[in-house]
Design an enzyme around this catalytic site. Structure first.
Site, PDB file in Angstrom:
ATOM      1  N   HIS A 147      38.549  72.900  14.998  1.00 34.16           N
ATOM      2  CA  HIS A 147      37.572  73.728  15.783  1.00 34.16           C
ATOM      3  C   HIS A 147      37.079  73.053  16.906  1.00 34.16           C
ATOM      4  CE1 HIS A 147      34.653  70.868  13.698  1.00 34.16           C
ATOM      5  NE2 HIS A 147      33.796  71.265  14.479  1.00 34.16           N
TER       6      HIS A 147
HETATM    7  N1  UDP Z   1      33.669  73.989   5.504  1.00 32.85           N
HETATM    8  C1  UDP Z   1      33.496  74.955   4.675  1.00 32.85           C
HETATM    9  N2  UDP Z   1      34.252  75.959   4.782  1.00 32.85           N
HETATM   10  C2  UDP Z   1      35.432  76.087   5.545  1.00 32.85           C
HETATM   11  C3  UDP Z   1      35.380  74.865   6.388  1.00 32.85           C
HETATM   12  C4  UDP Z   1      34.491  73.967   6.324  1.00 32.85           C
HETATM   13  O1  UDP Z   1      32.474  75.153   4.040  1.00 32.85           O
HETATM   14  O2  UDP Z   1      36.021  77.235   5.913  1.00 32.85           O
HETATM   15  C5  UDP Z   1      32.554  72.686   5.467  1.00 32.85           C
HETATM   16  C6  UDP Z   1      33.100  71.411   5.262  1.00 32.85           C
HETATM   17  O3  UDP Z   1      33.340  71.191   3.882  1.00 32.85           O
HETATM   18  C7  UDP Z   1      32.071  70.573   5.891  1.00 32.85           C
HETATM   19  C8  UDP Z   1      31.368  71.429   6.934  1.00 32.85           C
HETATM   20  O4  UDP Z   1      31.908  72.652   6.780  1.00 32.85           O
HETATM   21  O5  UDP Z   1      31.068  70.288   4.791  1.00 32.85           O
HETATM   22  C9  UDP Z   1      32.078  70.979   8.266  1.00 32.85           C
HETATM   23  O6  UDP Z   1      31.870  71.846   9.300  1.00 32.85           O
HETATM   24  P1  UDP Z   1      32.332  71.679  10.501  1.00 32.85           P
HETATM   25  O7  UDP Z   1      34.025  70.947  10.481  1.00 32.85           O
HETATM   26  O8  UDP Z   1      32.487  73.118  11.056  1.00 32.85           O
HETATM   27  O9  UDP Z   1      31.853  70.781  11.563  1.00 32.85           O
HETATM   28  P2  UDP Z   1      31.645  69.189  11.672  1.00 32.85           P
HETATM   29  O10 UDP Z   1      31.548  68.643  10.318  1.00 32.85           O
HETATM   30  O11 UDP Z   1      32.908  68.784  12.612  1.00 32.85           O
HETATM   31  O12 UDP Z   1      30.497  68.884  12.608  1.00 32.85           O
END
Ligand code: UDP
Length: 342
Positions: free
Chosen positions: A202
């Site tokens: 993403h």
């Molecule tokens: N996550 C979720 N469902 C999904 C994809 C990710 O619950 O379909 C969770 C994942 O387990 C983690 C969080 O969302 O806890 C991560 O969010 P994201 O990847 O959007 O953001 P980042 O961590 O890169 O800031």
């Protein structure tokens, strides 16, 4: 006052919110900026993780970074003036984090930053700008790792800095049993434990450029010749793939899933491929090897301890346990510091 707006912030705030409820002398008002708004990117986490309903929902999303952050600033300021909180708590590195920290600090309301001190040292990432500015505005820096503490010290930030551990580890432990018992995602997708890989994409650096997105998708498609690769597709990536004509053939594409299904998918995966910050660590929490689809990471201990590697590195380092992230009680440390206890 807690200000959240994006999926990873709901998950982190769920852990801290629970600790706040169990700490005497503290109460919380929740503000949702609206940055993530699809039911499967927002509501599902409030329901599954028992997060208090936001008292204020700003419904702000879309537009460029300046546009979105500016609208958030304008909307948050009157709420701060009305609610007069003792603290504003922000999480991570999104535009909601920056807007909350900036609005509060201009009104002389102290800011507590959960997940302070992380650095990719790549200022082309919008998240890096949000982190640096938020850290320098915050009175309380709640660091998940000792590397984060060191990063802040290198920028001259030493007051109010605490290594509390990672609240995401708290969240993982909190749902682990329930996810294993109640999630039917593996049977629904026809997957057997340890016979598939899980991927997420993403980041703007991967979705903003056709060649880059093609390269990442090609990597996943190559892996999918060995075993199914499940890709819960972020709305931004869906839009980018459609707009740039990048096909996702060969991948098991599904809609974004809730946290219980995600925990089940993570726990039973053979490998994880991701550009997400949270998912890199969650792979380790579930003891699943990870390959990060980026050229750097803020979570360097996952690399040095052999659980993660950058996709352009050839091999994982030798595996060791990581003790940086705490024991699943990081959120209680956050609540204790907010309540003023030492
Ligand atoms: N996550 C979720 N469902 C999904 C994809 C990710 O619950 O379909 C969770 C994942 O387990 C983690 C969080 O969302 O806890 C991560 O969010 P994201 O990847 O959007 O953001 P980042 O961590 O890169 O800031």
């Amino acid at each position: 006052m807690t200000i959240v707006g994006a999926r990873p912030q709901f998950i982190k705030a769920a852990a801290v919110s629970r600790a706040i409820r169990e700490t005497s002398g503290l109460s919380e008002v929740m503000v949702h900026t609206g940055q993530h708004f699809d039911p499967n990117m927002s509501d599902v986490f409030f329901e599954e993780l028992d997060i208090p309903r936001p008292r204020h929902h700003l419904d702000i999303h879309g537009g460029g970074h300046g546009d979105m952050t500016g609208r958030m600033l304008m909307a948050i300021e009157p709420i701060l003036l009305e609610e007069k909180p003792d603290w504003v708590v922000v999480y991570g590195d999104t535009n909601s984090t920056l807007a909350g920290a900036l609005a509060a600090s201009k009104l002389h309301i102290p800011v507590a930053h959960v997940e302070a001190g992380l650095r990719s040292f790549n200022r082309r990432m919008p998240e890096e700008i949000n982190r640096v500015v938020t850290d320098h505005l915050s009175a309380l820096q709640l660091c998940p790792t000792t590397t984060a503490v060191t990063n802040l010290a290198a920028e001259g930030v030493t007051a109010g800095v605490h290594h509390v551990g990672d609240v995401m580890y708290d969240a993982t432990l909190f749902v682990a049993d329930k996810a294993e018992k109640s999630s039917a995602i593996l049977s629904n997708l026809g997957l057997a434990p340890k016979a598939y890989a899980l991927a997420t994409i993403h980041r703007a650096e991967n979705t903003g450029d056709r060649q880059q997105l093609l390269a990442v998708v090609q990597f996943l498609q190559d892996q999918s010749r060995k075993f199914p690769v499940v890709l819960p597709l972020h709305p931004r990536t869906r839009q980018a793939a459609l707009a740039m004509g990048v096909d996702l053939d060969g991948l098991k594409v599904i809609d974004p899933v809730g946290y219980l299904d995600m925990a089940k998918l993570l726990h039973n995966a053979l490998e994880v491929y991701t550009d997400s910050g949270g998912v890199q660590k969650e792979a380790y929490f579930h003891h699943v090897p990870c390959i990060t689809l980026r050229d750097e990471t803020e979570w360097t201990e996952t690399i040095t301890h052999g659980w993660n590697r950058l996709w352009k590195q050839v091999a994982h380092a030798e595996r060791r346990e990581i003790d940086e992230y705490g024991t699943g009680r990081a959120a209680y440390q956050v609540a204790r510091l907010l309540s003023g206890a030492r």
